[in-house]
Design a protein around this motif. Sequence first.
Motif, PDB file in Angstrom:
ATOM      1  N   ALA A  51      14.752  -5.591  13.413  1.00 44.12           N
ATOM      2  CA  ALA A  51      14.096  -4.448  14.040  1.00 44.12           C
ATOM      3  C   ALA A  51      13.628  -3.454  12.981  1.00 44.12           C
ATOM      4  CB  ALA A  51      15.048  -3.775  15.023  1.00 44.12           C
ATOM      5  N   ALA A  52      14.447  -3.248  11.948  1.00 48.12           N
ATOM      6  CA  ALA A  52      14.085  -2.313  10.888  1.00 48.12           C
ATOM      7  C   ALA A  52      12.869  -2.805  10.113  1.00 48.12           C
ATOM      8  CB  ALA A  52      15.267  -2.122   9.939  1.00 48.12           C
ATOM      9  N   GLU A  53      12.833  -4.100   9.803  1.00 46.26           N
ATOM     10  CA  GLU A  53      11.685  -4.657   9.089  1.00 46.26           C
ATOM     11  C   GLU A  53      10.416  -4.568   9.932  1.00 46.26           C
ATOM     12  OE1 GLU A  53      13.046  -8.552   8.121  1.00 46.26           O
ATOM     13  OE2 GLU A  53      13.956  -7.909   6.221  1.00 46.26           O
ATOM     14  N   GLU A  54      10.557  -4.824  11.229  1.00 46.10           N
ATOM     15  CA  GLU A  54       9.411  -4.736  12.127  1.00 46.10           C
ATOM     16  C   GLU A  54       8.869  -3.304  12.173  1.00 46.10           C
ATOM     17  OE1 GLU A  54      11.185  -6.266  15.629  1.00 46.10           O
ATOM     18  OE2 GLU A  54      11.044  -8.360  14.988  1.00 46.10           O
ATOM     19  N   LEU A  55       9.791  -2.332  12.240  1.00 44.19           N
ATOM     20  CA  LEU A  55       9.388  -0.935  12.254  1.00 44.19           C
ATOM     21  C   LEU A  55       8.659  -0.567  10.971  1.00 44.19           C
ATOM     22  CD1 LEU A  55       9.410   1.945  13.412  1.00 44.19           C
ATOM     23  CD2 LEU A  55      11.690   2.228  12.397  1.00 44.19           C
ATOM     24  N   LEU A  56       9.180  -1.022   9.851  1.00 45.85           N
ATOM     25  CA  LEU A  56       8.574  -0.679   8.567  1.00 45.85           C
ATOM     26  C   LEU A  56       7.172  -1.282   8.441  1.00 45.85           C
ATOM     27  CD1 LEU A  56       8.984   0.821   5.952  1.00 45.85           C
ATOM     28  CD2 LEU A  56      10.133  -1.197   5.003  1.00 45.85           C
ATOM     29  N   VAL A  57       6.996  -2.509   8.900  1.00 42.56           N
ATOM     30  CA  VAL A  57       5.669  -3.122   8.861  1.00 42.56           C
ATOM     31  C   VAL A  57       4.698  -2.341   9.741  1.00 42.56           C
ATOM     32  CG1 VAL A  57       4.324  -5.173   9.479  1.00 42.56           C
ATOM     33  CG2 VAL A  57       6.470  -5.418   8.238  1.00 42.56           C
ATOM     34  N   ARG A  58       5.166  -1.911  10.901  1.00 44.26           N
ATOM     35  CA  ARG A  58       4.308  -1.107  11.781  1.00 44.26           C
ATOM     36  C   ARG A  58       3.860   0.169  11.062  1.00 44.26           C
ATOM     37  NH1 ARG A  58       3.969  -2.507  17.101  1.00 44.26           N
ATOM     38  NH2 ARG A  58       5.545  -3.910  17.967  1.00 44.26           N
ATOM     39  N   LYS A  59       4.776   0.826  10.391  1.00 43.87           N
ATOM     40  CA  LYS A  59       4.433   2.052   9.667  1.00 43.87           C
ATOM     41  C   LYS A  59       3.414   1.765   8.566  1.00 43.87           C
ATOM     42  CE  LYS A  59       7.456   4.946  11.608  1.00 43.87           C
ATOM     43  NZ  LYS A  59       7.062   6.182  12.329  1.00 43.87           N
ATOM     44  N   LEU A  60       3.624   0.668   7.858  1.00 45.92           N
ATOM     45  CA  LEU A  60       2.736   0.325   6.754  1.00 45.92           C
ATOM     46  C   LEU A  60       1.351  -0.089   7.219  1.00 45.92           C
ATOM     47  CD1 LEU A  60       5.296  -1.603   4.536  1.00 45.92           C
ATOM     48  CD2 LEU A  60       4.084   0.486   3.888  1.00 45.92           C
ATOM     49  N   ARG A  61       1.233  -0.508   8.449  1.00 50.18           N
ATOM     50  CA  ARG A  61      -0.077  -0.871   8.975  1.00 50.18           C
ATOM     51  C   ARG A  61      -0.988   0.339   9.103  1.00 50.18           C
ATOM     52  NH1 ARG A  61       0.634  -5.291  13.876  1.00 50.18           N
ATOM     53  NH2 ARG A  61       0.573  -7.150  12.555  1.00 50.18           N
ATOM     54  N   SER A  62      -0.418   1.511   9.279  1.00 51.47           N
ATOM     55  CA  SER A  62      -1.230   2.705   9.490  1.00 51.47           C
ATOM     56  C   SER A  62      -1.269   3.638   8.282  1.00 51.47           C
ATOM     57  CB  SER A  62      -0.714   3.490  10.702  1.00 51.47           C
ATOM     58  OG  SER A  62       0.624   3.916  10.491  1.00 51.47           O
ATOM     59  N   ARG A  63      -0.315   3.498   7.378  1.00 56.11           N
ATOM     60  CA  ARG A  63      -0.254   4.449   6.262  1.00 56.11           C
ATOM     61  C   ARG A  63       0.586   3.871   5.137  1.00 56.11           C
ATOM     62  NH1 ARG A  63       3.227   9.150   5.104  1.00 56.11           N
ATOM     63  NH2 ARG A  63       1.991  10.860   4.238  1.00 56.11           N
ATOM     64  N   SER A  64       0.067   3.937   3.927  1.00 59.50           N
ATOM     65  CA  SER A  64       0.860   3.490   2.786  1.00 59.50           C
ATOM     66  C   SER A  64       2.063   4.409   2.601  1.00 59.50           C
ATOM     67  CB  SER A  64       0.015   3.489   1.510  1.00 59.50           C
ATOM     68  OG  SER A  64      -0.965   2.479   1.569  1.00 59.50           O
ATOM     69  N   LEU A  65       3.167   3.830   2.181  1.00 59.62           N
ATOM     70  CA  LEU A  65       4.407   4.577   1.991  1.00 59.62           C
ATOM     71  C   LEU A  65       4.922   4.384   0.580  1.00 59.62           C
ATOM     72  CD1 LEU A  65       6.268   3.418   5.239  1.00 59.62           C
ATOM     73  CD2 LEU A  65       5.145   5.633   4.914  1.00 59.62           C
ATOM     74  N   SER A  66       5.587   5.396   0.074  1.00 59.05           N
ATOM     75  CA  SER A  66       6.332   5.221  -1.160  1.00 59.05           C
ATOM     76  C   SER A  66       7.640   4.511  -0.832  1.00 59.05           C
ATOM     77  CB  SER A  66       6.629   6.582  -1.803  1.00 59.05           C
ATOM     78  OG  SER A  66       7.557   7.314  -1.021  1.00 59.05           O
ATOM     79  N   ALA A  67       8.291   3.975  -1.838  1.00 60.52           N
ATOM     80  CA  ALA A  67       9.580   3.332  -1.616  1.00 60.52           C
ATOM     81  C   ALA A  67      10.597   4.324  -1.058  1.00 60.52           C
ATOM     82  CB  ALA A  67      10.093   2.722  -2.915  1.00 60.52           C
ATOM     83  N   SER A  68      10.513   5.567  -1.499  1.00 59.04           N
ATOM     84  CA  SER A  68      11.427   6.591  -1.011  1.00 59.04           C
ATOM     85  C   SER A  68      11.202   6.872   0.468  1.00 59.04           C
ATOM     86  CB  SER A  68      11.246   7.878  -1.819  1.00 59.04           C
ATOM     87  OG  SER A  68      12.065   8.916  -1.336  1.00 59.04           O
ATOM     88  N   GLU A  69       9.943   6.960   0.883  1.00 59.52           N
ATOM     89  CA  GLU A  69       9.643   7.190   2.293  1.00 59.52           C
ATOM     90  C   GLU A  69      10.103   6.009   3.146  1.00 59.52           C
ATOM     91  OE1 GLU A  69       5.649   9.989   1.986  1.00 59.52           O
ATOM     92  OE2 GLU A  69       5.460   7.821   1.686  1.00 59.52           O
ATOM     93  N   ALA A  70       9.886   4.796   2.640  1.00 56.69           N
ATOM     94  CA  ALA A  70      10.332   3.606   3.360  1.00 56.69           C
ATOM     95  C   ALA A  70      11.853   3.601   3.510  1.00 56.69           C
ATOM     96  CB  ALA A  70       9.867   2.352   2.631  1.00 56.69           C
ATOM     97  N   ARG A  71      12.530   4.023   2.473  1.00 57.43           N
ATOM     98  CA  ARG A  71      13.993   4.060   2.509  1.00 57.43           C
ATOM     99  C   ARG A  71      14.489   5.026   3.597  1.00 57.43           C
ATOM    100  NH1 ARG A  71      17.299   2.170  -1.289  1.00 57.43           N
ATOM    101  NH2 ARG A  71      15.528   1.983  -2.727  1.00 57.43           N
ATOM    102  N   LEU A  72      13.831   6.183   3.706  1.00 60.70           N
ATOM    103  CA  LEU A  72      14.220   7.151   4.736  1.00 60.70           C
ATOM    104  C   LEU A  72      14.018   6.577   6.136  1.00 60.70           C
ATOM    105  CD1 LEU A  72      12.787  10.485   3.276  1.00 60.70           C
ATOM    106  CD2 LEU A  72      15.194   9.851   3.510  1.00 60.70           C
ATOM    107  N   ILE A  73      12.921   5.842   6.315  1.00 59.23           N
ATOM    108  CA  ILE A  73      12.670   5.211   7.614  1.00 59.23           C
ATOM    109  C   ILE A  73      13.777   4.225   7.946  1.00 59.23           C
ATOM    110  CG2 ILE A  73      11.141   3.604   8.818  1.00 59.23           C
ATOM    111  CD1 ILE A  73       8.801   4.987   7.334  1.00 59.23           C
TER     112      ILE A  73
END
Length: 218
Positions: A51-73
């Motif tokens: 579920a976490a990986e799916e959420l992160l991919v969804r976020k990345l589809r709309s906006r690039s993220l830094s590793a730090s932002e991805a970690r917070l998600i």
Amino acid sequence: MFGSSADDERTGPSDRHPARGNHRSAGLRALNDSIDRIDDSATTAPDVRAAAEELLVRKLRSRSLSASEARLILRGVDQDGARLDAGTVDDIIDEFTRRGYLDDAQLAGQLVAAGIERKGQGRVALSRALAQRGIPREVIDAALDELPDDDAERALEYARSKARSLSRLDADTALRRLVGQLARRGYNGGIAMSAAKTALAEATFGRPASGVRFVDSD
């Protein structure tokens, strides 16, 4: 390193990014196929990592993220009371970085280009903007080192774009406001003052003798 870019608040994905439809790697196809099959009920799936990986991919589809932002998600994922442990978060970040879905250096380059082209920012403001996205200091420094040493030129270009709109003001007020605008965009005091004086002098050049003139006292 720096080409045209999208708005820095919605930085576009890179060619290796999950949002790119023309990426042909087997790993990415598998990820996208997985995401395309899920619906809103996926948030109740028992596998919190999936579920976490799916959420992160969804976020990345709309906006690039830094590793730090991805970690917070990832740290915020709560699956029926279950959360990711620190080791699993690190594993996911490492995997997404290895695949090129997370790339702090590339994101830094995009943000620097956007800051210069769209906002006329100087080094101080650029550094601050990248730090706010959680990009590491060494990556910020490397991105800024790629810039030519032309803060003065960029400051003057920005000042010229604003000077004419200030021409109705008295000389001191116009100068103070333009210096303040430049300072807020990350230009140091000396560069901001020089650019403001030059731009305002150019804006008033050719006016009748009674018009305001800006003379550098140096």
